[in-house]
Design a protein around this motif. Structure first.
Motif, PDB file in Angstrom:
ATOM      1  N   LEU A 144       0.847  -1.201   0.000  1.00 29.78           N
ATOM      2  CA  LEU A 144       0.000   0.000   0.000  1.00 29.78           C
ATOM      3  C   LEU A 144       0.878   1.245   0.000  1.00 29.78           C
ATOM      4  CD1 LEU A 144      -2.737  -0.892   2.659  1.00 29.78           C
ATOM      5  CD2 LEU A 144      -3.013  -0.765   0.169  1.00 29.78           C
ATOM      6  N   CYS A 145       0.486   2.244  -0.799  1.00 26.56           N
ATOM      7  CA  CYS A 145       1.267   3.476  -0.935  1.00 26.56           C
ATOM      8  C   CYS A 145       0.446   4.681  -0.471  1.00 26.56           C
ATOM      9  CB  CYS A 145       1.665   3.686  -2.393  1.00 26.56           C
ATOM     10  SG  CYS A 145       2.587   2.313  -3.078  1.00 26.56           S
ATOM     11  N   SER A 146       1.150   5.777  -0.242  1.00 30.54           N
ATOM     12  CA  SER A 146       0.505   7.011   0.195  1.00 30.54           C
ATOM     13  C   SER A 146      -0.563   7.438  -0.805  1.00 30.54           C
ATOM     14  CB  SER A 146       1.562   8.103   0.328  1.00 30.54           C
ATOM     15  OG  SER A 146       1.073   9.180   1.086  1.00 30.54           O
ATOM     16  N   GLY A 147      -1.749   7.723  -0.301  1.00 36.84           N
ATOM     17  CA  GLY A 147      -2.857   8.151  -1.152  1.00 36.84           C
ATOM     18  C   GLY A 147      -3.799   7.031  -1.552  1.00 36.84           C
ATOM     19  N   ASP A 148      -3.417   5.779  -1.271  1.00 35.78           N
ATOM     20  CA  ASP A 148      -4.274   4.642  -1.640  1.00 35.78           C
ATOM     21  C   ASP A 148      -5.486   4.536  -0.714  1.00 35.78           C
ATOM     22  OD1 ASP A 148      -2.297   4.024  -3.492  1.00 35.78           O
ATOM     23  OD2 ASP A 148      -1.682   2.148  -2.536  1.00 35.78           O
ATOM     24  N   VAL A 149      -6.590   4.065  -1.270  1.00 35.58           N
ATOM     25  CA  VAL A 149      -7.817   3.824  -0.501  1.00 35.58           C
ATOM     26  C   VAL A 149      -8.238   2.377  -0.700  1.00 35.58           C
ATOM     27  CG1 VAL A 149     -10.309   4.357  -0.442  1.00 35.58           C
ATOM     28  CG2 VAL A 149      -8.630   6.219  -0.494  1.00 35.58           C
ATOM     29  N   LEU A 150      -8.688   1.777   0.391  1.00 35.96           N
ATOM     30  CA  LEU A 150      -9.118   0.377   0.366  1.00 35.96           C
ATOM     31  C   LEU A 150     -10.493   0.312   1.018  1.00 35.96           C
ATOM     32  CD1 LEU A 150      -7.629  -2.251  -0.429  1.00 35.96           C
ATOM     33  CD2 LEU A 150      -6.625  -2.254   1.856  1.00 35.96           C
ATOM     34  N   VAL A 151     -11.424  -0.421   0.406  1.00 36.89           N
ATOM     35  CA  VAL A 151     -12.777  -0.565   0.965  1.00 36.89           C
ATOM     36  C   VAL A 151     -13.009  -2.037   1.281  1.00 36.89           C
ATOM     37  CG1 VAL A 151     -15.243  -0.168   0.567  1.00 36.89           C
ATOM     38  CG2 VAL A 151     -13.557   1.365  -0.472  1.00 36.89           C
ATOM     39  N   PHE A 152     -13.354  -2.314   2.545  1.00 35.38           N
ATOM     40  CA  PHE A 152     -13.667  -3.682   2.976  1.00 35.38           C
ATOM     41  C   PHE A 152     -15.168  -3.749   3.182  1.00 35.38           C
ATOM     42  CE2 PHE A 152     -10.009  -5.668   5.560  1.00 35.38           C
ATOM     43  CZ  PHE A 152      -9.030  -5.027   4.841  1.00 35.38           C
ATOM     44  N   GLY A 153     -15.897  -4.340   2.245  1.00 35.71           N
ATOM     45  CA  GLY A 153     -17.342  -4.461   2.427  1.00 35.71           C
ATOM     46  C   GLY A 153     -17.797  -5.866   2.129  1.00 35.71           C
ATOM     47  N   GLY A 154     -19.102  -6.093   2.245  1.00 39.22           N
ATOM     48  CA  GLY A 154     -19.692  -7.388   1.882  1.00 39.22           C
ATOM     49  C   GLY A 154     -18.957  -8.536   2.533  1.00 39.22           C
ATOM     50  N   GLU A 155     -18.616  -9.517   1.726  1.00 41.26           N
ATOM     51  CA  GLU A 155     -17.906 -10.717   2.202  1.00 41.26           C
ATOM     52  C   GLU A 155     -16.555 -10.410   2.823  1.00 41.26           C
ATOM     53  OE1 GLU A 155     -16.983 -14.135  -0.343  1.00 41.26           O
ATOM     54  OE2 GLU A 155     -18.695 -13.493  -1.561  1.00 41.26           O
ATOM     55  N   ALA A 156     -15.953  -9.292   2.422  1.00 40.23           N
ATOM     56  CA  ALA A 156     -14.604  -8.959   2.918  1.00 40.23           C
ATOM     57  C   ALA A 156     -14.641  -8.216   4.254  1.00 40.23           C
ATOM     58  CB  ALA A 156     -13.861  -8.111   1.892  1.00 40.23           C
ATOM     59  N   ARG A 157     -15.835  -7.834   4.693  1.00 40.36           N
ATOM     60  CA  ARG A 157     -15.937  -6.995   5.898  1.00 40.36           C
ATOM     61  C   ARG A 157     -15.260  -7.642   7.116  1.00 40.36           C
ATOM     62  NH1 ARG A 157     -15.827  -5.010   9.925  1.00 40.36           N
ATOM     63  NH2 ARG A 157     -17.074  -3.428  10.964  1.00 40.36           N
ATOM     64  N   LEU A 158     -15.350  -8.972   7.192  1.00 38.11           N
ATOM     65  CA  LEU A 158     -14.780  -9.663   8.355  1.00 38.11           C
ATOM     66  C   LEU A 158     -13.547 -10.492   8.002  1.00 38.11           C
ATOM     67  CD1 LEU A 158     -18.075 -10.640  10.220  1.00 38.11           C
ATOM     68  CD2 LEU A 158     -16.389  -8.924  10.906  1.00 38.11           C
ATOM     69  N   CYS A 159     -12.853 -10.124   6.947  1.00 38.41           N
ATOM     70  CA  CYS A 159     -11.658 -10.907   6.599  1.00 38.41           C
ATOM     71  C   CYS A 159     -10.488 -10.529   7.518  1.00 38.41           C
ATOM     72  CB  CYS A 159     -11.304 -10.748   5.126  1.00 38.41           C
ATOM     73  SG  CYS A 159     -10.520  -9.231   4.742  1.00 38.41           S
ATOM     74  N   PHE A 160      -9.595 -11.478   7.708  1.00 41.63           N
ATOM     75  CA  PHE A 160      -8.375 -11.222   8.475  1.00 41.63           C
ATOM     76  C   PHE A 160      -7.418 -10.374   7.639  1.00 41.63           C
ATOM     77  CE2 PHE A 160      -9.970 -14.638  11.058  1.00 41.63           C
ATOM     78  CZ  PHE A 160      -9.491 -14.325  12.324  1.00 41.63           C
TER      79      PHE A 160
END
Ligand code: MD6
Ligand code: FE
Length: 208
Positions: free
Chosen positions: A161-177
Motif C-alpha cells: 500500500l502506498c501514500s494516497g491509496d484507498v481500500l474498501v472492505f465491504g460485503g464478504e470482505a468486511r470480516l476478513c483477516f
C-alpha cells in the motif's frame, strides 16, 4: 484517482485516490486534530502489552483498548477525557463516494506506524453493524498489507500500500483477516519524520 480493482469479493482497492496535494491537505487536517486529541498507545486486553502503533480518533466515536476495558468504542479520549475532534469534510466525502452506505461514518481511527511498527492479523469486529464497509486511507511510507479469508490460518495475499491509496472492505470482505507485516522506511516524503498513517472510517452502530 487510479482505477478501482477487486482484490477479493467485497474488497476494493483504489490506488492513488488522493494525489500529492490531497494528501498534504488531509495531513494538515490530521495535524490539527492530533493537537486536540493526542496520539496514545493502546494496550492489549488482559496482558496490557502495548501496541507498536500509536492511535487517536476523529468523529463521534473512537476505538480504544486497554488491559482493564479491552477493545471498545467510546465518545471521549482515554487520556484527556474530551470528545474526539470532528471528522473533516474530505473524509465524509470519501465515504459518500466509495462506501455505498446511506449513513455517515461514526469513527475514524488514526494509526501512526513509526519505523518498525506492525499490526498483527486481525478482524475488525467491535462494531455492532457489519452492513457498512470499512474505508481505509494510507499516508506516508509504503506498507506490506496482508489479507485473507474469514478464518484465521487460511491462505493470504499481500499487497504493497502506498501514500494516497484507498481500500474498501465491504460485503464478504468486511470480516476478513488482515494486517500490516512491515513498513518500508524512506519511501515517502509526506511525513517529515517518516512513518505511515492509516485512517479507517467505520460505522459502529446501525444507521438511524
Ligand atoms: C493498516 N488497516 O492499513 C491497517 N482494518 O494500517 C486495517 O486494520 C484495516 O485497512 C479494517 C479495514 C481496512 C483496513
Ligand atoms: Fe483492521
Amino acid at each position: 484517482m487510479g482505477r478501482a480493482e477487486f482484490l477479493r469479493p467485497g474488497m476494493v482497492y483504489h490506488p492513488g485516490w488522493f494525489d500529492a496535494a490531497g494528501q498534504g491537505e488531509l495531513l494538515a487536517q490530521l495535524r490539527a486534530a492530533v493537537a486536540e486529541a493526542p496520539l496514545f498507545t493502546p494496550t492489549m486486553p488482559k496482558t496490557g502489552k502495548p501496541f507498536s502503533v500509536a492511535m487517536t480518533n476523529l468523529g463521534p466515536l473512537g476505538w480504544v483498548s486497554d488491559r482493564q476495558g479491552g477493545y471498545r468504542y467510546q465518545s471521549t479520549h482515554p487520556e484527556t477525557g474530551r470528545p474526539w475532534p470532528a471528522l473533516p469534510p474530505v473524509l465524509l466525502q470519501l465515504w459518500q463516494k466509495v462506501s455505498a452506505y446511506p449513513h455517515p461514518p461514526e469513527a475514524c481511527l488514526v494509526n501512526l506506524y513509526r519505523p518498525g511498527a506492525r499490526m498483527g492479523l486481525h478482524q475488525d469486529r467491535d462494531e455492532t453493524d457489519f452492513a457498512a464497509p470499512i474505508v481505509s486511507v494510507s499516508l506516508g511510507d509504503d506498507a506490506l498489507f496482508r489479507h485473507g479469508g474469514t478464518t484465521r490460518g487460511g491462505a493470504t495475499q499481500s499487497l504493497r500500500l502506498c501514500s494516497g491509496d484507498v481500500l474498501v472492505f465491504g460485503g464478504e470482505a468486511r470480516l476478513c483477516f488482515h494486517g500490516i507485516d512491515r513498513i518500508y522506511p524512506g519511501t515517502s516524503t509526506l511525513l517529515k519524520d517518516g512513518g505511515r498513517i492509516n485512517l479507517t472510517l467505520r460505522r459502529v452502530t446501525p444507521g438511524p
